[in-house]
Design a protein around this motif. Sequence first.
Motif, mmCIF file in Angstrom:
data_model
loop_
_atom_site.group_PDB
_atom_site.id
_atom_site.type_symbol
_atom_site.label_atom_id
_atom_site.label_comp_id
_atom_site.label_asym_id
_atom_site.label_seq_id
_atom_site.Cartn_x
_atom_site.Cartn_y
_atom_site.Cartn_z
ATOM 1 N N LYS A 175 -8.511 2.740 -5.005
ATOM 2 C CA LYS A 175 -7.638 4.219 -5.138
ATOM 3 C C LYS A 175 -7.630 4.403 -6.965
ATOM 4 C CE LYS A 175 -4.360 6.318 -1.949
ATOM 5 N NZ LYS A 175 -4.104 6.019 -0.567
ATOM 6 N N GLN A 205 -10.374 6.233 -9.073
ATOM 7 C CA GLN A 205 -9.969 7.509 -7.666
ATOM 8 C C GLN A 205 -9.099 8.354 -8.646
ATOM 9 O OE1 GLN A 205 -10.355 7.190 -3.637
ATOM 10 N NE2 GLN A 205 -11.803 6.081 -3.379
ATOM 11 N N PHE A 206 -7.744 7.878 -8.720
ATOM 12 C CA PHE A 206 -6.697 8.561 -9.260
ATOM 13 C C PHE A 206 -6.691 8.913 -10.879
ATOM 14 C CE2 PHE A 206 -3.789 10.230 -5.808
ATOM 15 C CZ PHE A 206 -4.405 10.001 -4.826
ATOM 16 N N ILE A 230 -8.506 -2.146 -3.060
ATOM 17 C CA ILE A 230 -9.215 -1.151 -1.562
ATOM 18 C C ILE A 230 -7.942 -0.552 -3.007
ATOM 19 C CG2 ILE A 230 -7.282 0.155 -0.760
ATOM 20 C CD1 ILE A 230 -8.620 -1.949 1.763
ATOM 21 N N GLY A 231 -6.387 -1.027 -3.549
ATOM 22 C CA GLY A 231 -5.449 -0.659 -4.679
ATOM 23 C C GLY A 231 -6.378 -0.156 -6.043
ATOM 24 N N THR A 233 -0.589 -3.320 -4.522
ATOM 25 C CA THR A 233 -1.367 -2.944 -3.636
ATOM 26 C C THR A 233 -1.226 -4.317 -2.637
ATOM 27 O OG1 THR A 233 -2.771 -1.395 -3.341
ATOM 28 C CG2 THR A 233 -3.042 -2.514 -1.959
ATOM 29 N N PHE A 284 -0.965 5.958 3.400
ATOM 30 C CA PHE A 284 -2.148 5.392 4.014
ATOM 31 C C PHE A 284 -1.611 5.719 5.715
ATOM 32 C CE2 PHE A 284 -1.480 1.064 5.013
ATOM 33 C CZ PHE A 284 -0.638 0.500 4.033
ATOM 34 N N ASP A 287 0.124 10.329 -3.730
ATOM 35 C CA ASP A 287 -1.349 10.360 -2.230
ATOM 36 C C ASP A 287 0.042 9.936 -0.717
ATOM 37 O OD1 ASP A 287 -2.910 10.703 -0.853
ATOM 38 O OD2 ASP A 287 -3.613 8.830 -0.770
ATOM 39 N N ARG A 315 2.413 1.765 -3.570
ATOM 40 C CA ARG A 315 0.963 2.458 -4.526
ATOM 41 C C ARG A 315 0.824 3.711 -4.036
ATOM 42 N NH1 ARG A 315 -3.811 0.301 -1.009
ATOM 43 N NH2 ARG A 315 -3.165 2.119 -0.238
ATOM 44 N N ASP A 316 0.980 3.781 -2.641
ATOM 45 C CA ASP A 316 0.992 5.164 -2.659
ATOM 46 C C ASP A 316 1.596 6.438 -3.208
ATOM 47 O OD1 ASP A 316 -1.495 4.966 -1.430
ATOM 48 O OD2 ASP A 316 -1.416 5.315 0.511
ATOM 49 N N GLY A 357 0.546 -1.541 0.100
ATOM 50 C CA GLY A 357 0.149 0.557 -0.330
ATOM 51 C C GLY A 357 0.845 1.459 0.350
#
Lengths: 200, 200, 200
Positions: free
Chosen positions: B108, B111-112, B104-105, B126, B58, B54, B48-49, B45
């Motif tokens: 997200k 979303q991006f 979740i990955g 992720t 997280f 981001d 990924r961020d 995660g």
Amino acid sequence: MTLLYLLDMIGTAAFAASGAWAGVRREMDLFGVLVLGMVTAIGGGTLRDLILGDTPPFCLKDENYLWLSLIVSLLVFIGHRHLKRISNPLLYFDAIGLGTFVVIGTGKALQFNLGPLGAVLMGIMTATAGGVIRDVLSTQVPLILQREIYASACLIGAGLMVTLQYTALPQNLIFILAAATVIILRLFAISRNWALPKAN
Amino acid sequence: MTLLYLLDMIGTAAFAASGAWAGVRREMDLFGVLVLGMVTAIGGGTLRDLILGDTPPFCLKDENYLWLSLIVSLLVFIGHRHLKRISNPLLYFDAIGLGTFVVIGTGKALQFNLGPLGAVLMGIMTATAGGVIRDVLSTQVPLILQREIYASACLIGAGLMVTLQYTALPQNLIFILAAATVIILRLFAISRNWALPKAN
Amino acid sequence: MTLLYLLDMIGTAAFAASGAWAGVRREMDLFGVLVLGMVTAIGGGTLRDLILGDTPPFCLKDENYLWLSLIVSLLVFIGHRHLKRISNPLLYFDAIGLGTFVVIGTGKALQFNLGPLGAVLMGIMTATAGGVIRDVLSTQVPLILQREIYASACLIGAGLMVTLQYTALPQNLIFILAAATVIILRLFAISRNWALPKAN
């Protein structure tokens, strides 16, 4: 913060020397020695800055870090035959680097409003991730994961620094106390051959 | 999203346990076991961020992830003699983590505004990158690159999730379908010893 | 910049083929071969973008890079028995990729106002980090750290490009000169078996 910058440069040079030295021992060519030296010196802080989102990282904003670690690595490559003589002083500089990197990393994480555990981890990572990358690039299990008190000194220093934030002590004093703690613990560990428990 | 958060925590704990367990097996000291446990749980995660931009990631915004993976890793270090008894239930929790991390990955990444292939890759990453980092730090060729159906389950789940975006199904249902697909495939793969073809 | 984009695609395909080929040789399964191919092709540019803070990285903004490296890797997996026949032409494409990646990386770093040493390092990293990640994932000491002139060609090309910024030459010409330098040096190095000095 001139003293902190000076200590930071001493630590950068010491970490670069230890990384380049690892490259020489593993019979790498010139390029490999330079890469290992630079990665060891600036890898931890760079990873911290990427995680905090502070890009480009510190060493690309102030190229002194790049030049210093490059030149030190080059000197190690050229003069490695004579290096054994200075390996003892190198340990002291390395301890200075460790303490300085921990307080800089923890301090920056606190500035970025990280929580206490996150700040402690960023402090430890700033001081240790460069060495981890060096070992991974040499396909060695990172030394720090196996039998070193190295990380514990960082943990205690970073933890002390985060804890002292809740007091009224001035930042400069907190920096000095935390860095000195790491350095002293590290030197003790060297002289007494401390090690963490293993699972068995 | 309370159910998703709960599943996320279960997955985090299971991944931390598997990472810490790998550290114990490789005779690492306490610090090494904690690092492997935490990296396995939060590495995917976090990467990924960083890639999505981001920052901070997280686990630095919500320190529950850090504390949970730290404590689970510590418990594994302390109680590893008794761990064999629970290795079977651990596989189920691990499958839950896999499915949750994939959705979740992928979610997200969508979303991006990533494209479909990018979103699928972020979903797989992720769920798997933490284990890859764990293996690299132990100088093992990552298990997932060699003989596991593990990644295929993630691929199918992430692909399903991206495909279902083109339907009118509500997001919650898409999340549940995709996660369930990964979890069921993973459990089937375990029970039947499936493997991907090798080049030969 | 259509020519540059074309060269970039040729380089991406060649790097993906070399990475996937490494996976086949190491007896990885399909997933492992695809990961190694893609990581080799896009890893360097992705790391550069993360360090420069340009997220999401290039390959997630333009998925052509992802699809191309995925498909090439898949073709290598399927047709690897016939691949020896084309390994010689592959070396030429690889050299094109090397030159193109160096100028793209250095050029982007200069756009982001990095200093000269930082820009040179970003150029080298763009061209070489994918191969380093490939080797680390296969638990090989990265080839480039051991006995290759590979990195020196990148260094000279990136250095030339940074130096020529201080002249009045048009950017397009600088790009071509620097890329051609890398490509020619690389091809010479292959044909003459050049190597860097080792410490001894």
